[in-house]
Design an enzyme around this catalytic site. Structure first.
Site, PDB file in Angstrom:
ATOM      1  N   ARG A 152       0.826  -1.217   0.000  1.00  0.00           N
ATOM      2  CA  ARG A 152       0.000   0.000   0.000  1.00  0.00           C
ATOM      3  C   ARG A 152       0.858   1.265   0.000  1.00  0.00           C
ATOM      4  NH1 ARG A 152      -5.453  -1.813   2.247  1.00  0.00           N
ATOM      5  NH2 ARG A 152      -6.137   0.325   2.349  1.00  0.00           N
ATOM      6  N   TYR A 199       0.784   4.300  -2.513  1.00  0.00           N
ATOM      7  CA  TYR A 199      -0.320   5.246  -2.323  1.00  0.00           C
ATOM      8  C   TYR A 199      -0.124   6.041  -1.035  1.00  0.00           C
ATOM      9  CZ  TYR A 199      -5.312   6.633  -1.957  1.00  0.00           C
ATOM     10  OH  TYR A 199      -6.510   7.327  -1.846  1.00  0.00           O
ATOM     11  N   GLU A 233       2.534   6.507   1.025  1.00  0.00           N
ATOM     12  CA  GLU A 233       3.707   7.394   1.082  1.00  0.00           C
ATOM     13  C   GLU A 233       3.638   8.452  -0.012  1.00  0.00           C
ATOM     14  OE1 GLU A 233       5.305   7.487   3.641  1.00  0.00           O
ATOM     15  OE2 GLU A 233       6.082   5.578   4.340  1.00  0.00           O
ATOM     16  N   VAL A 262     -14.755  -2.153  -1.003  1.00  0.00           N
ATOM     17  CA  VAL A 262     -15.621  -3.082  -0.288  1.00  0.00           C
ATOM     18  C   VAL A 262     -17.111  -2.838  -0.539  1.00  0.00           C
ATOM     19  CG1 VAL A 262     -15.636  -1.785   1.910  1.00  0.00           C
ATOM     20  CG2 VAL A 262     -15.925  -4.270   1.916  1.00  0.00           C
ATOM     21  N   VAL A 263     -17.541  -1.584  -0.582  1.00  0.00           N
ATOM     22  CA  VAL A 263     -18.984  -1.341  -0.708  1.00  0.00           C
ATOM     23  C   VAL A 263     -19.491  -1.829  -2.066  1.00  0.00           C
ATOM     24  CG1 VAL A 263     -20.789   0.416  -0.766  1.00  0.00           C
ATOM     25  CG2 VAL A 263     -18.966   0.575   0.942  1.00  0.00           C
ATOM     26  N   ASN A 281     -18.004  -4.038  -4.065  1.00  0.00           N
ATOM     27  CA  ASN A 281     -17.884  -5.503  -4.107  1.00  0.00           C
ATOM     28  C   ASN A 281     -19.077  -6.172  -3.433  1.00  0.00           C
ATOM     29  OD1 ASN A 281     -15.461  -5.564  -5.436  1.00  0.00           O
ATOM     30  ND2 ASN A 281     -14.334  -6.638  -3.837  1.00  0.00           N
ATOM     31  N   ARG A 315     -14.077   0.185   9.155  1.00  0.00           N
ATOM     32  CA  ARG A 315     -13.974   1.406   8.352  1.00  0.00           C
ATOM     33  C   ARG A 315     -15.192   2.263   8.691  1.00  0.00           C
ATOM     34  NH1 ARG A 315      -9.866  -0.905   7.543  1.00  0.00           N
ATOM     35  NH2 ARG A 315      -8.691  -1.178   5.607  1.00  0.00           N
ATOM     36  N   PRO A 371      -5.313  -1.759   7.035  1.00  0.00           N
ATOM     37  CA  PRO A 371      -5.499  -1.144   8.358  1.00  0.00           C
ATOM     38  C   PRO A 371      -6.581  -1.836   9.183  1.00  0.00           C
ATOM     39  CG  PRO A 371      -5.340   0.529   6.659  1.00  0.00           C
ATOM     40  CD  PRO A 371      -5.437  -0.782   5.949  1.00  0.00           C
ATOM     41  N   GLN A 398      -8.298  -0.634  11.786  1.00  0.00           N
ATOM     42  CA  GLN A 398      -9.418   0.219  12.201  1.00  0.00           C
ATOM     43  C   GLN A 398      -9.258   1.599  11.581  1.00  0.00           C
ATOM     44  OE1 GLN A 398      -9.146   0.571  16.469  1.00  0.00           O
ATOM     45  NE2 GLN A 398      -7.072   1.389  16.411  1.00  0.00           N
TER      46      GLN A 398
HETATM   47  P1  NAD Z   1     -11.032   6.960  -8.836  1.00  0.00           P
HETATM   48  O1  NAD Z   1      -9.976   5.949  -9.088  1.00  0.00           O
HETATM   49  O2  NAD Z   1     -12.456   6.605  -9.114  1.00  0.00           O
HETATM   50  O3  NAD Z   1     -10.721   8.318  -9.606  1.00  0.00           O
HETATM   51  C1  NAD Z   1      -9.430   8.798  -9.804  1.00  0.00           C
HETATM   52  C2  NAD Z   1      -9.355   9.424 -11.185  1.00  0.00           C
HETATM   53  O4  NAD Z   1      -8.017   9.893 -11.407  1.00  0.00           O
HETATM   54  C3  NAD Z   1      -9.665   8.424 -12.306  1.00  0.00           C
HETATM   55  O5  NAD Z   1     -10.585   8.964 -13.212  1.00  0.00           O
HETATM   56  C4  NAD Z   1      -8.309   8.177 -12.941  1.00  0.00           C
HETATM   57  O6  NAD Z   1      -8.405   7.826 -14.315  1.00  0.00           O
HETATM   58  C5  NAD Z   1      -7.613   9.497 -12.709  1.00  0.00           C
HETATM   59  N1  NAD Z   1      -6.157   9.366 -12.718  1.00  0.00           N
HETATM   60  C6  NAD Z   1      -5.408   8.442 -12.082  1.00  0.00           C
HETATM   61  N2  NAD Z   1      -4.106   8.655 -12.303  1.00  0.00           N
HETATM   62  C7  NAD Z   1      -4.026   9.748 -13.120  1.00  0.00           C
HETATM   63  C8  NAD Z   1      -2.955  10.454 -13.710  1.00  0.00           C
HETATM   64  N3  NAD Z   1      -1.684  10.092 -13.511  1.00  0.00           N
HETATM   65  N4  NAD Z   1      -3.247  11.532 -14.489  1.00  0.00           N
HETATM   66  C9  NAD Z   1      -4.524  11.910 -14.702  1.00  0.00           C
HETATM   67  N5  NAD Z   1      -5.581  11.267 -14.172  1.00  0.00           N
HETATM   68  C10 NAD Z   1      -5.333  10.205 -13.381  1.00  0.00           C
HETATM   69  O7  NAD Z   1     -10.881   7.407  -7.297  1.00  0.00           O
HETATM   70  P2  NAD Z   1     -11.831   8.320  -6.413  1.00  0.00           P
HETATM   71  O8  NAD Z   1     -12.476   7.470  -5.390  1.00  0.00           O
HETATM   72  O9  NAD Z   1     -12.660   9.176  -7.276  1.00  0.00           O
HETATM   73  O10 NAD Z   1     -10.738   9.207  -5.662  1.00  0.00           O
HETATM   74  C11 NAD Z   1     -10.412  10.507  -6.121  1.00  0.00           C
HETATM   75  C12 NAD Z   1      -9.349  11.096  -5.233  1.00  0.00           C
HETATM   76  O11 NAD Z   1      -9.784  11.120  -3.877  1.00  0.00           O
HETATM   77  C13 NAD Z   1      -8.030  10.321  -5.259  1.00  0.00           C
HETATM   78  O12 NAD Z   1      -6.973  11.236  -5.236  1.00  0.00           O
HETATM   79  C14 NAD Z   1      -8.073   9.528  -3.978  1.00  0.00           C
HETATM   80  O13 NAD Z   1      -6.796   9.287  -3.482  1.00  0.00           O
HETATM   81  C15 NAD Z   1      -8.855  10.451  -3.055  1.00  0.00           C
HETATM   82  N6  NAD Z   1      -9.543   9.690  -2.002  1.00  0.00           N
HETATM   83  C16 NAD Z   1     -10.670   8.968  -2.280  1.00  0.00           C
HETATM   84  C17 NAD Z   1     -11.280   8.236  -1.271  1.00  0.00           C
HETATM   85  C18 NAD Z   1     -12.534   7.441  -1.515  1.00  0.00           C
HETATM   86  O14 NAD Z   1     -13.004   6.769  -0.598  1.00  0.00           O
HETATM   87  N7  NAD Z   1     -13.141   7.484  -2.668  1.00  0.00           N
HETATM   88  C19 NAD Z   1     -10.737   8.230   0.023  1.00  0.00           C
HETATM   89  C20 NAD Z   1      -9.580   8.963   0.248  1.00  0.00           C
HETATM   90  C21 NAD Z   1      -8.997   9.713  -0.761  1.00  0.00           C
HETATM   91  N1  UDP Z   2     -12.604  -5.842   1.913  1.00  0.00           N
HETATM   92  C1  UDP Z   2     -13.279  -7.043   2.073  1.00  0.00           C
HETATM   93  N2  UDP Z   2     -13.822  -7.614   0.968  1.00  0.00           N
HETATM   94  C2  UDP Z   2     -13.773  -7.060  -0.268  1.00  0.00           C
HETATM   95  C3  UDP Z   2     -13.094  -5.821  -0.431  1.00  0.00           C
HETATM   96  C4  UDP Z   2     -12.511  -5.244   0.693  1.00  0.00           C
HETATM   97  O1  UDP Z   2     -13.374  -7.580   3.179  1.00  0.00           O
HETATM   98  O2  UDP Z   2     -14.328  -7.657  -1.213  1.00  0.00           O
HETATM   99  C5  UDP Z   2     -12.035  -5.181   3.102  1.00  0.00           C
HETATM  100  C6  UDP Z   2     -10.584  -4.732   2.956  1.00  0.00           C
HETATM  101  O3  UDP Z   2      -9.707  -5.779   3.299  1.00  0.00           O
HETATM  102  C7  UDP Z   2     -10.532  -3.582   3.946  1.00  0.00           C
HETATM  103  C8  UDP Z   2     -11.938  -2.990   3.897  1.00  0.00           C
HETATM  104  O4  UDP Z   2     -12.751  -4.003   3.313  1.00  0.00           O
HETATM  105  O5  UDP Z   2     -10.288  -4.043   5.231  1.00  0.00           O
HETATM  106  C9  UDP Z   2     -12.041  -1.721   3.056  1.00  0.00           C
HETATM  107  O6  UDP Z   2     -11.444  -1.998   1.798  1.00  0.00           O
HETATM  108  P1  UDP Z   2     -11.449  -0.949   0.609  1.00  0.00           P
HETATM  109  O7  UDP Z   2     -10.616  -1.545  -0.482  1.00  0.00           O
HETATM  110  O8  UDP Z   2     -12.828  -0.541   0.272  1.00  0.00           O
HETATM  111  O9  UDP Z   2     -10.757   0.362   1.204  1.00  0.00           O
HETATM  112  P2  UDP Z   2      -9.455   0.616   2.102  1.00  0.00           P
HETATM  113  O10 UDP Z   2      -8.835  -0.666   2.511  1.00  0.00           O
HETATM  114  O11 UDP Z   2      -8.568   1.406   1.219  1.00  0.00           O
HETATM  115  O12 UDP Z   2      -9.979   1.351   3.260  1.00  0.00           O
END
Ligand code: NAD
Ligand code: UDP
Length: 316
Positions: free
Chosen positions: A146, A149, A151, A191-192, A194, A215, A277, A279
């Site tokens: 991980r 992402y 770091e 997870v959601v 899936n 989570r 993680p 929690q």
């Molecule tokens: P996502 O993967 O659905 O969307 C990310 C978008 O960025 C995609 O459309 C992808 O094609 C584009 N992308 C990836 N690498 C690129 C690059 N090098 N140049 C141009 N475009 C690029 O993810 P998301 O859930 O929409 O997340 C958006 C942002 O929010 C991300 O930066 C993510 O780290 C952050 N974030 C999301 C969550 C979450 O739960 N959804 C949680 C924490 C942080």
């Molecule tokens: N997870 C799971 N089944 C799945 C996908 C994810 O049990 O089919 C778990 C995963 O191991 C993690 C949590 O759900 O503990 C959240 O995973 P997700 O990939 O949504 O986000 P993140 O781990 O980045 O918080």
């Protein structure tokens, strides 16, 4: 600078899950939106309805290569967010997080734009402080699967704060916690999505590990409101946690999804991926006190709307 309701706004990652919701909201508010996305994990389908809008423009481009545009604000969301997606090409993920952020900061500095960074709860790693406050420095493995992402996003925060200290750049850094809702990809791997897709197909629900890891899930509309409120706040630069503090184990989440969908799915247990993680729950006091923001949609209502979205996808 354009008027308050008519700004020129760059959204990187605008074709992704959160980015497409953000573009919708900014266009609805009357702004001009330039969406830049490499389509690595996003899709043009998510912004299809905006492509002919007079205030919307899409450019396929990778943010690790610099580009020049003149805008008032930048929302830097470009980066795959699902562990499956960001581990697919980990070196490119680090480049996106670090070089992508650097390029956007350079651009913001050159044109005098305000810039938002989509940081993440992942910067806390597997936290031994619970819930996580913004003052917690985190517990992150620098060499695990991980880390590209985690770091990468930590380094991006460093860059944002150095640009603020060195160049007085107007920065906004939000640490986003797990967000879900309509618009997620069916095969996104998070997870959601899936669990819902498995439940709707009466396929086994895949629990990684023993399912007791937790989570806290935020519905996408709440999150987008939080991001925009933060961007428009005069003083707070962050980092600020944005998420829903209601915490569930993956077993509890599976149970909710099965009940909501009336599914016949069983649970199957799979290996826990490395560094998953244990929690995660945001302390959102800062967002509440300073921004006056808190999520309003709780898990059952949010899951119901997400289930309806995936049911409709199945019918297409
Ligand atoms: P996502 O993967 O659905 O969307 C990310 C978008 O960025 C995609 O459309 C992808 O094609 C584009 N992308 C990836 N690498 C690129 C690059 N090098 N140049 C141009 N475009 C690029 O993810 P998301 O859930 O929409 O997340 C958006 C942002 O929010 C991300 O930066 C993510 O780290 C952050 N974030 C999301 C969550 C979450 O739960 N959804 C949680 C924490 C942080
Ligand atoms: N997870 C799971 N089944 C799945 C996908 C994810 O049990 O089919 C778990 C995963 O191991 C993690 C949590 O759900 O503990 C959240 O995973 P997700 O990939 O949504 O986000 P993140 O781990 O980045 O918080």
């Amino acid at each position: 600078m354009h008027s308050k309701n008519n700004k020129r706004i760059l959204v990187t990652g605008g074709a992704g899950f959160l980015g497409s919701h953000l573009c919708n909201r900014l266009i609805a508010d009357g702004h001009h939106v330039l969406c830049v996305d490499s389509l690595f994990s996003g899709s043009k389908d998510s912004i299809e309805h905006l492509l002919n809008h007079k205030n919307f423009k899409f450019i396929q481009h990778d943010v690790i290569t610099p580009f020049f545009v003149d805008v008032d604000e930048i929302y830097n969301l470009a980066c795959p967010a699902s562990p499956i997606d960001y581990q697919n090409d980990p070196i490119h993920t680090t480049k996106t997080c670090v070089i992508g952020a650097l390029n956007m900061l350079e651009l913001a500095n050159r044109i005098g734009a305000k810039i938002f960074q989509a940081s993440t709860s992942e910067i806390y790693g597997s936290p031994d402080e619970h819930p996580q406050r913004e003052t917690y420095w985190g517990n992150v493995n620098s060499i695990g699967i991980r880390s590209c992402y985690d770091e990468g996003k930590r380094c991006a925060e460093t860059l944002f704060f150095d640009y603020w200290r060195e160049h007085k750049l107007d920065i906004k850094v939000a640490r986003i916690f797990n967000t879900y809702g309509p618009g997620m990809k069916e095969n996104d791997g998070r997870v959601v999505s899936n669990f819902i897709v498995q439940a709707l197909n009466n396929h086994p629900i895949t629990i990684y590990g023993d399912g007791n890891q937790s989570r806290s899930f935020c519905y996408v509309d709440d999150l987008i409101k939080g991001i925009i409120t933060f961007m428009n706040h005069d003083e707070l630069r962050g980092p600020v946690n944005l998420g829903n503090p209601n915490e569930f184990t993956m077993l509890q989440l599976a149970d909710k999804v099965i009940k909501l969908t009336g599914s016949k799915s069983d649970l199957i247990f799979k290996d826990l991926p490395g560094d998953d993680p244990k929690q995660r729950r945001p302390d959102i006091s800062l967002a509440k006190d300073v921004l006056g923001w808190a999520p309003s949609i709780q898990i059952n209502e949010g899951l119901e709307m997400t289930v309806v979205y995936f049911q409709n996808l199945k019918k297409i």
